[in-house]
Design an enzyme around this catalytic site. Sequence first.
Site, PDB file in Angstrom:
ATOM      1  N   ASN A  30       0.835  -1.201   0.000  1.00 61.90           N
ATOM      2  CA  ASN A  30       0.000   0.000   0.000  1.00 61.90           C
ATOM      3  C   ASN A  30       0.870   1.251   0.000  1.00 61.90           C
ATOM      4  O   ASN A  30       1.945   1.282   0.600  1.00 61.90           O
ATOM      5  CB  ASN A  30      -1.023   0.004   1.153  1.00 61.90           C
TER       6      ASN A  30
ATOM      7  N   ASN B  45      -1.251   8.617   0.663  1.00 56.56           N
ATOM      8  CA  ASN B  45      -0.994   9.989   0.236  1.00 56.56           C
ATOM      9  C   ASN B  45      -1.832  10.948   1.070  1.00 56.56           C
ATOM     10  O   ASN B  45      -2.975  10.614   1.421  1.00 56.56           O
ATOM     11  CB  ASN B  45      -1.348  10.135  -1.253  1.00 56.56           C
TER      12      ASN B  45
ATOM     13  N   GLU C  45      -2.861  -4.930  -2.892  1.00 55.96           N
ATOM     14  CA  GLU C  45      -3.341  -5.874  -3.908  1.00 55.96           C
ATOM     15  C   GLU C  45      -3.406  -5.219  -5.278  1.00 55.96           C
ATOM     16  O   GLU C  45      -2.946  -5.771  -6.281  1.00 55.96           O
ATOM     17  CB  GLU C  45      -4.746  -6.388  -3.546  1.00 55.96           C
TER      18      GLU C  45
ATOM     19  N   CYS D 112     -10.053  -5.246   0.525  1.00 55.72           N
ATOM     20  CA  CYS D 112     -11.192  -4.323   0.503  1.00 55.72           C
ATOM     21  C   CYS D 112     -12.054  -4.597  -0.733  1.00 55.72           C
ATOM     22  O   CYS D 112     -11.636  -5.302  -1.662  1.00 55.72           O
ATOM     23  CB  CYS D 112     -10.711  -2.876   0.523  1.00 55.72           C
TER      24      CYS D 112
HETATM   25  N1  THU Z   1      -5.154  -1.735   2.593  1.00 55.13           N
HETATM   26  C1  THU Z   1      -4.540  -2.550   1.693  1.00 55.13           C
HETATM   27  O1  THU Z   1      -3.457  -2.251   1.161  1.00 55.13           O
HETATM   28  N2  THU Z   1      -5.144  -3.718   1.388  1.00 55.13           N
HETATM   29  C2  THU Z   1      -6.290  -4.166   1.968  1.00 55.13           C
HETATM   30  O2  THU Z   1      -6.746  -5.240   1.634  1.00 55.13           O
HETATM   31  C3  THU Z   1      -6.978  -3.360   2.961  1.00 55.13           C
HETATM   32  C4  THU Z   1      -6.413  -2.017   3.217  1.00 55.13           C
HETATM   33  C5  THU Z   1      -4.490  -0.485   2.956  1.00 55.13           C
HETATM   34  C6  THU Z   1      -5.176   0.776   2.536  1.00 55.13           C
HETATM   35  C7  THU Z   1      -4.612   1.754   3.529  1.00 55.13           C
HETATM   36  O3  THU Z   1      -3.348   2.206   3.083  1.00 55.13           O
HETATM   37  C8  THU Z   1      -4.389   0.924   4.778  1.00 55.13           C
HETATM   38  O4  THU Z   1      -4.378  -0.426   4.349  1.00 55.13           O
HETATM   39  C9  THU Z   1      -5.433   1.115   5.864  1.00 55.13           C
HETATM   40  O5  THU Z   1      -6.693   0.951   5.374  1.00 55.13           O
END
Ligand code: THU
Length: 157
Positions: free
Chosen positions: A61, A64, A74, A112
Amino acid sequence: MKDVEVKIKIRECQMDELSDIDRAMVSMAIEATASSYAPYSHFNVGAAILLADDSIIKGCNQENAAFPAGICAERSAIFAAGVQHPDQAVRVLAIAARNRSDELTEEPISPCGTCRQVMIETEKRFGLPIHILLYGQKRIYMMDGTENLMPLSFSDF
Ligand code: THU
């Protein structure tokens, strides 16, 4: 009127029960959490993808200040694969996350809704179910095909 029961199939397992490839993919997803840029949520997510030609792509992830300009682990991995290997199907996708205390989550990290939708389209695009691995210290969830992650998903065809 009738009730309809929708079933999904998930396998719960431990690291030592995984195949060598699956264990390697989970380890790479864990490694990828180290590259995460998450100064706002302090939730570091890593993803690792195995493509049909055996290439491996990692994602994490990237947040920003101008929310929601960031992206989840993902999607960063799937889109990177789309750029670098546009004609290769995604065979395996593993995900892991570290919490605010920098510990790997105890329970499996679950993608998500937006990432699920992108995973669904990736499957449709290549006509191959994705083998999905969601890592948690206590258990790993494994499933074959996004219909086991997101039943009744949106489709425009
Ligand atoms: N996030 C992901 O990278 N993947 C997921 O499946 C759920 C959430 C990230 C988004 C954000 O940067 C952080 O986790 C908190 O929500």
